[in-house]
Write an enzyme that holds these catalytic residues in place. Structure first.
Site, PDB file in Angstrom:
ATOM      1  N   GLU A  39       0.826  -1.210   0.000  1.00  0.00           N
ATOM      2  CA  GLU A  39       0.000   0.000   0.000  1.00  0.00           C
ATOM      3  C   GLU A  39       0.863   1.265   0.000  1.00  0.00           C
ATOM      4  O   GLU A  39       0.529   2.248  -0.640  1.00  0.00           O
ATOM      5  CB  GLU A  39      -0.953   0.014   1.202  1.00  0.00           C
ATOM      6  CG  GLU A  39      -2.088  -0.979   1.084  1.00  0.00           C
ATOM      7  CD  GLU A  39      -3.003  -0.705  -0.099  1.00  0.00           C
ATOM      8  OE1 GLU A  39      -3.014   0.418  -0.620  1.00  0.00           O
ATOM      9  OE2 GLU A  39      -3.702  -1.640  -0.531  1.00  0.00           O
ATOM     10  N   GLN A  44       0.911   6.907  -5.207  1.00  0.00           N
ATOM     11  CA  GLN A  44       1.544   7.690  -6.297  1.00  0.00           C
ATOM     12  C   GLN A  44       2.221   6.831  -7.359  1.00  0.00           C
ATOM     13  O   GLN A  44       2.923   7.362  -8.205  1.00  0.00           O
ATOM     14  CB  GLN A  44       2.631   8.660  -5.772  1.00  0.00           C
ATOM     15  CG  GLN A  44       2.355   9.291  -4.457  1.00  0.00           C
ATOM     16  CD  GLN A  44       1.550  10.547  -4.586  1.00  0.00           C
ATOM     17  OE1 GLN A  44       1.283  10.995  -5.689  1.00  0.00           O
ATOM     18  NE2 GLN A  44       1.126  11.118  -3.491  1.00  0.00           N
ATOM     19  N   GLY A  83      10.706   6.870  -6.335  1.00  0.00           N
ATOM     20  CA  GLY A  83      10.342   8.259  -6.067  1.00  0.00           C
ATOM     21  C   GLY A  83       9.595   8.417  -4.742  1.00  0.00           C
ATOM     22  O   GLY A  83       9.344   7.434  -4.034  1.00  0.00           O
TER      23      GLY A  83
END
Ligand code: SF4
Length: 371
Positions: A39, A44, A83
């Site tokens: 999760e 994103q 990221g």
């Protein structure tokens, strides 16, 4: 939807889900730790990208204790390329809290899960419903789109009023009967059928219960607010090399890439042209003032690198420091280190830093890279 319609909705959705859904590693073995890590990675990031990272992460850190005991740099290295590195740092910190306060077992109460760093209402609901089968609702990107269409919600979905309505609707759907599967089915329907743009209503198991479909407004839902304005900016990165060592800086706590290594990097003011001699003197001044290293500069033989960070579209211009002189300054603007070039692959770096490091490590004329 009234109670009868909601019951019909759940039956149809679960039947559709049971007939065939994507096999994902955190679904086939939904332990609390695996669901939690998946999760956090999926925030994103697309499922397709997460799959490889998830497998590697589970090999490297197979349980909470192993993750908690790892140095932060190892966690960031495993996250490199995904990221939004704050997620990794918070996951790491949360794993340490789970070990310190909960004996290494992910807690099964909403308040305790929500209290962990990096876990908001959605992630807590996902962990508790999928891993512990608790009737907790979820609201995230796919389900916001789905709910706004099911309700034919005609207000911008980003407002507090809209988000409150989505949570209220999600709560009305969830029951004690297979809550984890129901939540996954809602996300799957949003991702696979009720897609962005034009949804595939003819394949939708709940089409007869969808208000937007009845009104013909599916393509106009969800209502979006005006987009954030994208700003174009130039940065420079400087390769400072002494023999086999490269000057790198570890990004500080207030920076986007906190904990990751990067080349000395500067934001170029709009009135500076880095292709000009004056612009290159400006870069040399920045380098001297921030690192203590004096040098003349020339553009590196790498094309400028385009990338995006939040609302900025950045063009990064790599430069090479010629005959760098002086001692590196400690403590400002963040940690500076001379690192051996052949060890760069072991350090967590941001994506552009990694591109430049790969170029440095590739076989080519050393003079071109400032050696
Ligand atoms: Fe989405 Fe169409 Fe299904 Fe409505 S009918 S939930 S718009 S796919």
């Amino acid at each position: 939807m009234n109670a009868d319609e909601r019951a019909r909705f759940r039956r149809r959705l679960l039947t559709w889900y049971d007939r065939g859904h994507r096999e994902l590693p955190w679904r086939t073995e939904p332990t609390p730790y695996r669901v939690w890590v998946s999760e956090i990675m999926l925030q994103q990031t697309q499922v397709e990208t997460v799959l490889d990272y998830f497998s590697r992460f589970m090999e490297r850190f197979p349980d909470v204790r192993r993750l908690a005991a790892a140095p932060e740099s190892a966690v960031l290295k495993a996250w490199e390329g995904l990221g939004y590195y704050r997620r990794a740092r918070q996951l790491h910190r949360a794993a340490q809290i789970v070990v310190e306060r909960h004996g290494g077992a992910v807690p099964d109460s909403f308040e305790e899960v929500l209290a962990l760093p990096g876990i908001g209402r959605y992630t807590a609901g996902a962990i508790l419903s999928i891993a512990f089968d608790k009737p907790m609702p979820i609201v995230e990107g796919n389900t916001i789109r789905l709910y706004s269409r099911l309700l034919d919600w005609d207000e911008p979905v980003s407002t507090k009023r809209s988000i409150d309505r989505m949570w209220e609707f999600a709560e009305s759907l969830i029951t004690r009967h297979r809550p984890g599967d129901l939540n996954q089915a809602l996300m799957e329907l949003g991702n696979q059928v009720c897609r962005k743009g034009t949804p595939e209503c003819t394949h939708c198991p709940v089409a007869s219960l969808c208000q937007a479909r009845l009104a013909g407004t599916q393509a106009r839902r969800p209502v979006k607010t005006a987009k954030t304005r994208i700003e174009a900016v130039d940065h420079v990165a400087v390769i400072v090399r002494r023999g086999n060592r490269i000057l790198l800086r570890r990004c500080g706590p207030d920076e986007h890439w906190h904990g990751l290594w990067d080349f000395p990097r500067f934001v170029v003011p709009s009135d500076v042209n880095v292709d000009s001699a004056t612009g290159q003197r400006w870069v040399a001044t920045q380098l001297r003032e921030t690192t203590g290293i004096a040098s003349t500069l020339r553009p590196a033989d790498i094309a400028p690198i385009a990338h995006a960070v939040t609302r900025y579209r950045i063009t990064l211009h790599p430069f090479v420091a010629m005959n760098p002189r002086g001692r590196k300054r400690n403590g400002t603007p963040s940690e500076l280190e001379w690192l051996p070039i052949d060890l760069l692959g072991q350090q967590p770096m941001n994506a552009t830093g990694r591109q430049i490091a790969n170029w440095l490590q590739a076989p080519h004329d050393e003079e071109r890279s400032g050696a």
